[in-house]
Design a protein around this motif. Structure first.
Motif, PDB file in Angstrom:
ATOM      1  N   PHE A 290     -22.871 -19.904 -26.319  1.00 14.13           N
ATOM      2  CA  PHE A 290     -22.859 -18.491 -25.940  1.00 14.13           C
ATOM      3  C   PHE A 290     -23.040 -17.579 -27.154  1.00 14.13           C
ATOM      4  O   PHE A 290     -22.541 -16.464 -27.187  1.00 14.13           O
ATOM      5  CB  PHE A 290     -21.556 -18.152 -25.195  1.00 14.13           C
ATOM      6  CG  PHE A 290     -21.441 -18.803 -23.845  1.00 14.13           C
ATOM      7  CD1 PHE A 290     -21.892 -18.160 -22.696  1.00 14.13           C
ATOM      8  CD2 PHE A 290     -20.903 -20.073 -23.710  1.00 14.13           C
ATOM      9  CE1 PHE A 290     -21.805 -18.771 -21.454  1.00 14.13           C
ATOM     10  CE2 PHE A 290     -20.803 -20.697 -22.469  1.00 14.13           C
ATOM     11  CZ  PHE A 290     -21.250 -20.045 -21.335  1.00 14.13           C
ATOM     12  N   GLU A 291     -23.776 -18.100 -28.155  1.00 16.51           N
ATOM     13  CA  GLU A 291     -24.171 -17.321 -29.325  1.00 16.51           C
ATOM     14  C   GLU A 291     -22.978 -16.655 -30.014  1.00 16.51           C
ATOM     15  O   GLU A 291     -23.061 -15.520 -30.477  1.00 16.51           O
ATOM     16  CB  GLU A 291     -25.238 -16.283 -28.932  1.00 16.51           C
ATOM     17  CG  GLU A 291     -26.500 -16.910 -28.375  1.00 16.51           C
ATOM     18  CD  GLU A 291     -27.555 -15.903 -27.976  1.00 16.51           C
ATOM     19  OE1 GLU A 291     -27.295 -14.687 -28.122  1.00 16.51           O
ATOM     20  OE2 GLU A 291     -28.628 -16.334 -27.507  1.00 16.51           O
ATOM     21  N   LYS A 292     -21.879 -17.379 -30.069  1.00 18.91           N
ATOM     22  CA  LYS A 292     -20.667 -16.936 -30.772  1.00 18.91           C
ATOM     23  C   LYS A 292     -20.111 -15.614 -30.226  1.00 18.91           C
ATOM     24  O   LYS A 292     -19.479 -14.850 -30.967  1.00 18.91           O
ATOM     25  CB  LYS A 292     -20.921 -16.842 -32.268  1.00 18.91           C
ATOM     26  CG  LYS A 292     -21.296 -18.174 -32.912  1.00 18.91           C
ATOM     27  CD  LYS A 292     -21.431 -18.065 -34.418  1.00 18.91           C
ATOM     28  CE  LYS A 292     -21.784 -19.429 -35.017  1.00 18.91           C
ATOM     29  NZ  LYS A 292     -21.913 -19.379 -36.485  1.00 18.91           N
ATOM     30  N   ARG A 293     -20.320 -15.389 -28.947  1.00 21.77           N
ATOM     31  CA  ARG A 293     -19.686 -14.223 -28.308  1.00 21.77           C
ATOM     32  C   ARG A 293     -18.301 -14.666 -27.847  1.00 21.77           C
ATOM     33  O   ARG A 293     -18.142 -15.197 -26.744  1.00 21.77           O
ATOM     34  CB  ARG A 293     -20.539 -13.723 -27.139  1.00 21.77           C
ATOM     35  CG  ARG A 293     -21.866 -13.132 -27.560  1.00 21.77           C
ATOM     36  CD  ARG A 293     -22.585 -12.450 -26.394  1.00 21.77           C
ATOM     37  NE  ARG A 293     -22.908 -13.395 -25.330  1.00 21.77           N
ATOM     38  CZ  ARG A 293     -24.024 -14.114 -25.289  1.00 21.77           C
ATOM     39  NH1 ARG A 293     -24.921 -14.006 -26.260  1.00 21.77           N
ATOM     40  NH2 ARG A 293     -24.255 -14.940 -24.288  1.00 21.77           N
ATOM     41  N   TYR A 294     -17.323 -14.489 -28.684  1.00 20.58           N
ATOM     42  CA  TYR A 294     -15.967 -14.973 -28.408  1.00 20.58           C
ATOM     43  C   TYR A 294     -15.259 -14.009 -27.460  1.00 20.58           C
ATOM     44  O   TYR A 294     -15.014 -12.854 -27.807  1.00 20.58           O
ATOM     45  CB  TYR A 294     -15.189 -15.144 -29.710  1.00 20.58           C
ATOM     46  CG  TYR A 294     -15.818 -16.157 -30.641  1.00 20.58           C
ATOM     47  CD1 TYR A 294     -15.956 -17.486 -30.251  1.00 20.58           C
ATOM     48  CD2 TYR A 294     -16.294 -15.792 -31.890  1.00 20.58           C
ATOM     49  CE1 TYR A 294     -16.554 -18.415 -31.087  1.00 20.58           C
ATOM     50  CE2 TYR A 294     -16.887 -16.725 -32.731  1.00 20.58           C
ATOM     51  CZ  TYR A 294     -17.016 -18.037 -32.322  1.00 20.58           C
ATOM     52  OH  TYR A 294     -17.604 -18.960 -33.146  1.00 20.58           O
ATOM     53  N   SER A 295     -14.971 -14.495 -26.277  1.00 18.70           N
ATOM     54  CA  SER A 295     -14.402 -13.648 -25.237  1.00 18.70           C
ATOM     55  C   SER A 295     -13.059 -14.212 -24.777  1.00 18.70           C
ATOM     56  O   SER A 295     -12.985 -15.304 -24.199  1.00 18.70           O
ATOM     57  CB  SER A 295     -15.378 -13.577 -24.045  1.00 18.70           C
ATOM     58  OG  SER A 295     -14.838 -12.813 -22.983  1.00 18.70           O
TER      59      SER A 295
END
Length: 579
Positions: free
Chosen positions: A480-485
């Motif tokens: 997830f392209e380093k989208r830390y959620s």
């Protein structure tokens, strides 16, 4: 003698010695009947803890686990534990209180239709509408839970039936369990014919080996045939770790040696496994040139996801005994040289890709810690939570038997570890029991520290704390392209102080050179104890098969984007067996 007292005596007659529960209004007559009985009741601090504790008790012992809750929220809090038992084939009997029969369907206080709610996650459900029905219901519930492919059975017990006169009921008589039928001779002949032609066979063992009480005969089969073997998450320990033919776990976080062997084999001998998606990866490309021999007592599993060229339905132990000597003859048969070369290749890969534990730096390397603890306590029963630590345990713990490994496999339920460990400890007070948890999972049932403290259960807890939901963070990093959620747990409590508040000894380690002393101190501690382990938040589980890829396409930790960079190619497949 009312219905509740009769049920207590029936549980004793069924061999139950321990049950886990939490009282409430609709189940109160049953709790009154427990007073002064021979049953050991463990008061958990949440009904989910009761279901998971009964689950752990059953997994560790092979006996039926029993949990109890009141109606309404008590019953609904059991649901996750029931579902876990169903998906992992764990024998349990679940007793729920219910409002009086005259109030059912009126939206009475704490009324809930738990019968309908759990329909898809039990082997069978009963509502006891008359006290005269109790003998048949209880006998059938335990028979169904134990028989065939084990699983949970629900008994919903209305309050008026609990207090009804049961003086005329005969003492409880348990029902015998029917033996699993032996496989048909024709299916065994088909399996042997395929084995005789195989040049590159692989044994693929699963959780059904332990469920079928076939661990020893499975080992005899592997030793006699000298076939390289891979295991599922629930099959770990069916062949001891370190066995020369054990290539390790297959699947998403399996070993490279195991996954490559399966992808290249020409015959897959499946024993008590079900082609789970986490084991197979992209199913259409799983073992692409292999014929399949599938042994399972559940006919529904054979051919469900992968065509079986020889489906051996019936008792696994009987099948393996019948096949061992004839199959062993092929070790020196016409394909002996090819098989020997194949075995040598598989074992060379296992050595080549063996895990390394010499991680640089001063911080704690979780795989090395877990591997070392398994050496210190080789006989320990390990109850895992779910996440990165679960996979590290599967990869690096040296299991000697499947009942040493308690893990929420198919459901993947966080919060499983601590109550399951308490259940395992209750079934054998003298056992060494370790709970391995993560900071995310641990807080889901942290209240069961009170249960451990109350009963002085000497469970040892290893809490790996990376201040994140580690497995979710890893996937967000890679896919997830380093989208830390919503994975940040940096506001975790002081776990040592939290344990101390429950009266449980706590230790802390954050340096690699402190690990040995910390592990020795943990295992030597009297009573329950917790070791808080600070680990690097960026640590990932390797290898990893990305989603929608086959098991030969493993990532090994190189810093690439699997969505845009080429993955390892599928190995050249061997020649197919002759038709």
């Amino acid at each position: 003698m009312n219905g509740a007292r009769w049920l207590v005596q029936a549980l004793v007659a069924e061999g139950v010695d321990t049950l886990f529960g939490y009282p409430g209004g609709a189940i109160m007559p049953f709790y009154d009947a427990l007073h002064g009985s021979d049953l050991k009741h463990v008061l958990v601090r949440h009904e989910q803890g009761a279901a998971f504790a009964a689950n752990g008790y059953a997994r560790a012992s092979g006996r039926v686990g029993v949990c109890v809750a009141t109606s309404g929220p008590g019953a609904s809090n059991l649901v996750t534990g029931i579902a876990d038992a169903m998906l992992d084939s764990v024998p349990m009997v679940v007793i729920t209180g219910q409002v009086a029969t005259g109030l059912m369907g009126t939206d009475a206080f704490q009324e809930l239709d738990v019968f309908s709610m759990t329909m898809s996650i039990v082997k069978h459900s009963f509502i006891v509408r008359r006290v005269e029905d109790l003998p048949g219901v209880v006998a059938e519930a335990f028979r169904i839970a134990r028989s065939g492919r084990p699983g949970p059975v629900l008994i919903d017990f209305p309050k008026d039936v609990q207090v009804a006169d049961a003086g005329r009921l005969a003492p409880h008589a348990p029902l015998a369990i029917d033996d699993v039928p032996a496989p048909a001779d024709a299916s065994l002949h088909e399996a042997l014919a395929l084995m005789s032609q195989a040049r590159q066979p692989v044994v693929y063992g699963g959780g059904g080996i332990a469920l079928g009480h076939a661990v020893e005969v499975f080992r005899d089969f592997v030793n006699a045939t000298q076939i390289p073997t891979v295991l599922t998450l629930k099959g770990l320990g069916a062949l001891p770790s370190g066995h020369v033919l054990n290539l390790g776990m297959l699947g998403m976080h399996g070993s490279q040696a195991a996954n490559l062997a399966v992808q290249e084999c020409d015959l897959l001998i499946v024993v008590g496994a079900r082609f789970d998606d986490r084991a197979t990866g992209k199913l259409a490309e799983f073992a692409p040139r292999a014929r399949v021999v599938h042994m399972d007592p559940d006919a529904c599993e054979i051919g469900k996801l992968r065509h079986a060229d020889a489906g051996v339905n019936g008792d696994i132990g009987t099948a393996l005994k019948a096949l061992t000597l004839p199959a062993a003859a092929h070790v020196h048969g016409r394909h002996a040289r090819a098989r020997r070369e194949w075995r040598d290749t598989c074992q060379a890969r296992a050595r080549q890709h063996a895990a390394r534990y010499d991680a640089p730096g001063d911080t704690v390397y979780a795989p090395a810690l877990l591997k070392r603890l398994s050496e210190i306590a080789p006989d320990a029963v390990v109850a895992c939570d779910v996440g990165q630590h679960q996979m590290w345990v599967a990869q690096h713990w040296r299991f000697q038997h499947p009942r040493q490994h308690l893990t929420s496999g198919a459901l993947g339920a966080m919060g499983f570890g601590l109550p399951a460990a308490l259940g395992a400890q209750m079934q054998d007070p003298g056992a060494r029991v370790v709970c391995v948890s993560g900071d995310g999972s641990f807080l889901m049932n942290v209240q069961e520290l009170a249960t451990a403290a109350r009963y002085r259960l000497p469970v040892k807890i290893v809490l790996l704390d990376n201040q994140a939901l580690g497995m979710v963070r890893q996937w967000q990093e890679l896919f997830f392209e380093k989208r830390y959620s919503e994975i940040d747990l940096s506001d975790n409590p002081d776990f040592g102080a939290l344990a101390a508040a429950f009266g449980i000894q706590a230790l802390h380690v954050d340096r690699a050179d402190e690990v040995e002393g910390a592990l020795q101190a943990l295992m030597a501690a009297p009573g329950p104890a917790l070791l808080h382990v600070a680990i690097d938040q960026q640590a990932n589980v390797w290898p990893l098969v990305p989603p929608n890829h086959n098991n030969a396409q493993m990532l090994d930790g190189a810093p690439v984007d699997p969505g845009h960079a080429p993955l390892a190619p599928t190995p050249e497949t061997p020649h197919a067996l002759p038709a």
